[in-house]
Structures are given as C-alpha cells and as structure tokens.
Design an enzyme around this catalytic site. Structure first.
Site, PDB file in Angstrom:
ATOM      1  CG  HIS A  86     -24.632 -16.045  18.807  1.00  0.00           C
ATOM      2  ND1 HIS A  86     -24.142 -17.292  18.546  1.00  0.00           N
ATOM      3  CD2 HIS A  86     -25.944 -16.232  19.119  1.00  0.00           C
ATOM      4  CE1 HIS A  86     -25.101 -18.185  18.693  1.00  0.00           C
ATOM      5  NE2 HIS A  86     -26.202 -17.569  19.039  1.00  0.00           N
TER       6      HIS A  86
ATOM      7  CD  GLU B  36     -27.645 -16.183  15.709  1.00  0.00           C
ATOM      8  OE1 GLU B  36     -27.702 -17.397  15.915  1.00  0.00           O
ATOM      9  OE2 GLU B  36     -28.535 -15.408  16.058  1.00  0.00           O
TER      10      GLU B  36
END
Length: 337
Positions: A307, A10
């Site tokens: 994430h 990410e």
C-alpha cells in the site's frame, strides 16, 4: 489529464482515494482505469463510490463512471468549497476511509468545514475510528493540519449504522515530519470492545493477551461496551512512546476463538515492540499524503507495505514529490522530499 492504472502495485482502493484527493487539491483532472483490478470484487464498492461523490461535491467538479461496480472513472475537479457536508456509505463500508479521502481536500478550503459521515466505523478491512482519533489525527496535527473528530455512533461490520463528525479548520504553519527515533515506551494497554455479544468473549480475550504481553489484568486491560445496531467485537492494543500512541487492532469473527484473536493482536504488538521503528506500517501508509502536502520530512517504520509503495507512486505523479524507502539497521527509513 493524469492517467492512473488502478491495476498497478497493490491494485486496490488506496489508489482511488489518493488520486481523488490530489485531483481536487491540484485541480488536475484524473482518469483511473482498471479500478480495484486486484480485488476479488473489482470496480467501485459503496465506500469508493461515496468517496468519489463526496470529493466531486466538495470541489464542485464533475465525475464520469460514478456508479457501483464501475471499473473506469474520471474526475474533472472545480474549486474546493468550505461548507457543511453529509455523506452516507449506505452499508457497513468504511466511513473512516471516506473521511481520509475528503479530509485533505477540506484542509485546502478557505474556511472551516463540517463533515458528517455515516457507515462502518469498526470494519476489519480498514483502520477503526480509534486509529483515526488516537494515532493518525494527532500526528498530522503536528504537521500543521487542524481537524477535530467526534464519534456519534458505533458501526460494526456487517450491520454498519455508525456516524463520525469532523470539524476541519484552517491550516496553521505547516511543518516537516521528523519521526525517526521513537523514544522509550511509556504505556502498554489493551481494550476489548464488545457490543451485543456475550461478555465472556471480551474476558477471554483480555486474559489471553495479558498473559502473552505480560500485562496486569486489572491495571492494563479494560472492557468497553458501546451501543450499536449490530453485534461487534474489536480488541485494541495501544503502545505509548513519548506523546504518540500506536494503535493495533484485531476483530472478532465467526469460527475464530477469543484466544486466537488475542494471540493475533499480541503477535502484532510484539513485532512492533521488537523493532526500532517509530511508525507502524498502517500509519506509514496514511502519513505519506499529508507529509507530501506539508513540508515533507522523514520517519522510520517497519518493512513498508505494498500500500505504501503504491501510494508513493501515485503521490509523485500529482505532486512531483520524491518519496524514498531504504533499509537501516532492521527498520525502513522513509523520506518525503
């Protein structure tokens, strides 16, 4: 020294926060290059710089690259020290995310600590304080970590001015997580938080979300009007399952109607209600580190975010803990071993 490429996965602040926490806890120096490379404004922002300075102070270490905009940082940790600490983001940057960086570190100190953080407490780019207090901290307490929180002042974006105080105590016996089945729904409520803005905003939000979710406007909805130095509006939904609360949030913003904000929240909640997952994807992001530091375990969630997948890789680099995700009947099973 552990090398971390801040551009992988990410490519944001989660890589920094997890790396700093684990460097202090394991005593392993860490070098992070390409800091926040995948963001519109790469490099350290105020909240990331505050987290770096805070961890450096708590572990008596040394940091290179500790300046705004830095795209390369190194932390040489020392020994974790209990104490009374105070850190200020200096903007409306998230005090909550700084707190989640230092919290695992202080949980490894030999004595009780007090930490006060000033900055944003209700920020669209991070979980609000309500998520921290009602969802995250109660869950990690069941793992054996011991921390108590208090909100001294609200800080909405963009004014900031909030303050959070945390007492971090010694650990009790650490346990493994087992949150695969979520149980029956026990409550469904929504709260409109409004500060220094017309009250009609909150009333319109609640009317819309009550209609979307089939709520009783008088019983299941309420308005909170906290004091803050700037304007702010947050719409918070809560779903109760057994003794756990799942928290959802949408923030009011310019040129977005109250009805749109309410429909966004209702969509989030409907999606989770329609799944069989025990943990929402925001909490799944935050659970991996405390589980890896405790005795691992397993939980079910909706589709894992980038994430979470990135965080799993960073945790494995420092701890050797294997974190796996696999599909199971429309949900994802995450196991930390």
């Amino acid at each position: 020294m552990i090398e971390i490429d801040g551009a992988f996965g990410e490519g944001g602040g989660q890589i920094i926060r997890t790396s700093l926490s684990l460097s202090a806890i394991t005593g392993e120096p860490v070098h992070i290059r390409n800091v926040r490379a995948n963001r519109d404004k790469p490099g350290l922002l105020r909240q990331h710089l505050t987290a770096l300075n805070a961890v450096t102070d708590i572990c008596g270490g040394r940091a290179d690259g500790a300046k705004l905009g830095s795209r390369e940082i190194t932390l040489y940790p020392g020994s974790i020290r209990a104490g009374a600490y105070q850190f200020a983001v200096g903007s409306a940057g998230s005090a909550n995310l700084v707190l989640q960086t230092v919290l695992p570190v202080l949980m490894h100190a030999e004595a009780q600590s007090e930490v006060t953080l000033q900055g944003g407490t209700h920020n669209p780019s991070s979980p609000p304080f309500d998520f921290l207090a009602e969802s995250f901290l109660p869950v990690i307490r069941t793992l054996g970590f011991n921390a108590e929180e208090r909100l001294n002042a609200y800080g909405f974006y963009p004014a900031g001015g909030g303050e959070i105080q945390m007492t971090v105590k010694g650990r009790s016996e650490l346990k493994a997580a087992d949150w695969v089945e979520r149980g029956d729904e026990t409550s469904r409520t929504v709260e409109a938080m409004i500060s220094n803005l017309p009250g009609d905003i909150a009333r319109r939000e609640l009317s819309t979300v009550a209609r979307e979710l089939g709520l009783d406007r008088e019983r299941d909805c309420r308005i909170r009007t906290p004091d803050s130095i700037g304007p702010g509006n947050a719409l918070i939904g809560r779903l109760g399952y057994g003794d756990r609360t799942t928290v959802f949030v949408q923030f009011g913003e310019r040129n977005v109607s109250s009805e749109q904000v309410a429909k966004r929240l209702a969509k989030q909640m409907k999606s989770f209600i329609g799944s069989s997952a025990a943990v929402d994807h925001h909490l799944a992001d935050q659970l991996l580190l405390p589980m890896a530091l405790a005795k691992g375990g397993v939980f079910s969630t909706t589709r894992p975010s980038q994430h979470a997948l990135t965080n799993a890789e960073v945790i494995a680099k420092f701890t050797g803990r294997k974190i796996t995700f696999h599909e199971d009947a429309g949900r994802t099973i995450c196991e930390v071993r």
